[in-house]
Design an enzyme around this catalytic site. Sequence first.
Site: not given
Length: 343
Positions: A17, A69, A99, A138, A170, A211-212, A232-233
């Site tokens: 990230m 990455q 991205c 990715k 993702h 993702g999510g 991720g987040r």
Amino acid sequence: MEKSAKKYESIFSIAPMMDWTDRHCRVFHRLLTRNARLYTEMLTTGAIIHGARKRLLGFSDVEHPVALQLGGSRAEDLAAAARIGEDFGYDEINLNVGCPSDRVKDGRFGACLMTEPALVAEDVDAMKRAVSIPVTVKCRIGIDDQDSEADLDTFARNIVSAGADALIVHARKAWLQGLSPKDNRNIPPLDYDRVYRLKASFPDLPVIINGGIGGLSEAKQHLAHVDGVMLGRAAYQEPWRLLKVDPDLFGEAAPHTTMKRALEAMMPYIEDQLADGVRLHSITRHFVGAFHGVAGARAFRRHLAENGVKDGAGLDVLHEAIALVDEPCTHYASITDVKSEFA
């Protein structure tokens, strides 16, 4: 002739990230889980080839397994950057084909490369020939008006033929026309089933879903369909979740039983970094979500925000902030010694 010999294995990883997963963040995350695979922020081939390599690529030995990455599309540059990354000791080279930012698109790398599967295959082949560590990709499930069924299969078929060791997907499209990078993280609908179908179509290709995903209970559900999960987040914003990774997914004791113990174990690393001229805030900014939902969490965040940015801020600021938290004695595994890995 390709050199890659080391097998890719990762059932759980933390996503690369931008502006988030720097070396300080990765050291922090490693103190919460021994087994998660960590990823750097995306670094362009130009920066690696022509930039200050030690500053850009340096990392602590405790971070292993850690992947580099790359962003780029010229096969010769990617091969050179991958070779440099391997020489620095990274365990994996990952190519960013997901991205959606304008800067990335203008540089002909990132998600826009999903329309050029033959070029991505050429890039993967060049990197495979250059290094002996796994080379992975990715991507998204598609971009703009691509057919996420046929086009994603074509993309995967190309990278498989080039020898990619894994595909991290993702599970959203990236809309390069009309959505900002921030909106691309939320607005395009998630389609986990599409990633499951991809895995079914390519049973020999390790497929990692991203993702999510909000936590480990969701991760376990995905692992019934794919080879690995990338958080991720949720991992960054609520790092306390990572304390459960080793016990819940790997059947091992967590490195530290509470967040306070993990932060205490990080003190020697922080002390070394401060001695090298790093500002305290550059490290403690990654701790914002450490005590989410715990009494004193707000006071902890406020104390770091107000005092960690000051010139000369030192470990006393972090000690004071931690003392404001009334963390429950939650044992995710057997009690372990809090002696730092950096001592």
